[in-house]
Design a protein around this motif. Structure first.
Motif, mmCIF file in Angstrom:
data_model
loop_
_atom_site.group_PDB
_atom_site.id
_atom_site.type_symbol
_atom_site.label_atom_id
_atom_site.label_comp_id
_atom_site.label_asym_id
_atom_site.label_seq_id
_atom_site.Cartn_x
_atom_site.Cartn_y
_atom_site.Cartn_z
ATOM 1 N N LEU A 189 0.830 -1.200 0.000
ATOM 2 C CA LEU A 189 0.000 0.000 0.000
ATOM 3 C C LEU A 189 0.871 1.259 0.000
ATOM 4 O O LEU A 189 0.593 2.221 -0.710
ATOM 5 N N VAL A 190 1.947 1.246 0.762
ATOM 6 C CA VAL A 190 2.848 2.393 0.813
ATOM 7 C C VAL A 190 3.522 2.602 -0.542
ATOM 8 O O VAL A 190 3.656 3.730 -1.014
ATOM 9 N N VAL A 191 3.936 1.516 -1.199
ATOM 10 C CA VAL A 191 4.561 1.625 -2.517
ATOM 11 C C VAL A 191 3.556 2.167 -3.536
ATOM 12 O O VAL A 191 3.883 3.030 -4.364
ATOM 13 N N ALA A 216 2.672 12.259 9.533
ATOM 14 C CA ALA A 216 2.336 12.241 8.109
ATOM 15 C C ALA A 216 3.001 13.401 7.381
ATOM 16 O O ALA A 216 3.532 13.236 6.278
ATOM 17 N N GLU A 217 2.990 14.584 7.986
ATOM 18 C CA GLU A 217 3.605 15.746 7.341
ATOM 19 C C GLU A 217 5.119 15.570 7.225
ATOM 20 O O GLU A 217 5.713 15.877 6.191
ATOM 21 N N ALA A 218 5.744 15.062 8.273
ATOM 22 C CA ALA A 218 7.195 14.849 8.229
ATOM 23 C C ALA A 218 7.558 13.776 7.209
ATOM 24 O O ALA A 218 8.526 13.928 6.452
ATOM 25 N N THR A 219 6.781 12.704 7.164
ATOM 26 C CA THR A 219 7.027 11.631 6.200
ATOM 27 C C THR A 219 6.861 12.146 4.778
ATOM 28 O O THR A 219 7.662 11.839 3.890
ATOM 29 N N SER A 220 5.838 12.965 4.554
ATOM 30 C CA SER A 220 5.592 13.528 3.232
ATOM 31 C C SER A 220 6.746 14.429 2.792
ATOM 32 O O SER A 220 7.175 14.380 1.634
ATOM 33 N N LEU A 221 7.251 15.250 3.702
ATOM 34 C CA LEU A 221 8.376 16.128 3.359
ATOM 35 C C LEU A 221 9.586 15.327 2.909
ATOM 36 O O LEU A 221 10.243 15.669 1.927
ATOM 37 N N LEU A 265 -1.715 9.121 4.463
ATOM 38 C CA LEU A 265 -0.951 8.632 5.603
ATOM 39 C C LEU A 265 -1.752 8.720 6.896
ATOM 40 O O LEU A 265 -1.661 7.853 7.760
ATOM 41 N N VAL A 266 -2.561 9.767 7.022
ATOM 42 C CA VAL A 266 -3.386 9.929 8.226
ATOM 43 C C VAL A 266 -4.602 9.006 8.183
ATOM 44 O O VAL A 266 -4.843 8.234 9.115
ATOM 45 N N LEU A 267 -5.367 9.076 7.097
ATOM 46 C CA LEU A 267 -6.655 8.377 7.038
ATOM 47 C C LEU A 267 -6.540 6.888 6.754
ATOM 48 O O LEU A 267 -7.310 6.092 7.290
ATOM 49 N N VAL A 268 -5.609 6.499 5.923
ATOM 50 C CA VAL A 268 -5.495 5.094 5.531
ATOM 51 C C VAL A 268 -4.469 4.347 6.382
ATOM 52 O O VAL A 268 -4.724 3.238 6.844
#
Length: 126
Positions: free
Chosen positions: A5-7, A43-48, A32-35
């Motif tokens: 799912l992450v890929v 989620a914000e740090a991972t996205s950055l 990242l938050v909802l699923v």
């Protein structure tokens, strides 16, 4: 957390980043938050971090001077933003993110519906 799912999320975010020039935050943070159940801050740090490899320098699409200047400012800005995000309650941070996304969507819709673009095309650049 399913690695597949992450890929798939990364692949979809990459397609959108390449197609529309959007950052991963538009797709990554809500997913990242909802699923995947990450907190808003995580989620914000991972996205950055996830968007760093998406730079399109090999295609010649990067204005390096502008990227450097934005990057220098963002180093300080990100640290300040992280401190604010960590100080806010989770629900408040989610609502602020939602309002930000709505403002971005409204701005894009407004510009798309205007009769003529006020931005120069790539042909107009020196």
């Amino acid at each position: 957390m399913s690695e597949l799912l992450v890929v798939i999320l990364g692949f979809a975010g990459g397609i959108l980043a390449g197609l529309f020039g959007v950052g991963g935050g538009i797709l990554f943070v809500p997913t990242l938050v909802l699923v995947l159940g990450l907190t808003q801050v995580h989620a914000e740090a991972t996205s950055l971090l996830a968007i760093l490899p998406t730079v399109q320098s090999r295609h010649g699409n990067v204005d390096w001077r502008t990227a450097l200047l934005i990057g220098l400012g963002s180093v300080v800005g990100v640290e300040g933003g992280v401190q604010i995000a960590k100080a806010l309650p989770e629900g408040t941070l989610r609502r602020l993110f939602a309002v930000f996304m709505l403002l971005v969507a409204a701005s894009i819709a407004w510009r798309a519906l205007r009769p003529e673009s006020t931005y120069p095309s790539s042909d107009d650049r020196p």
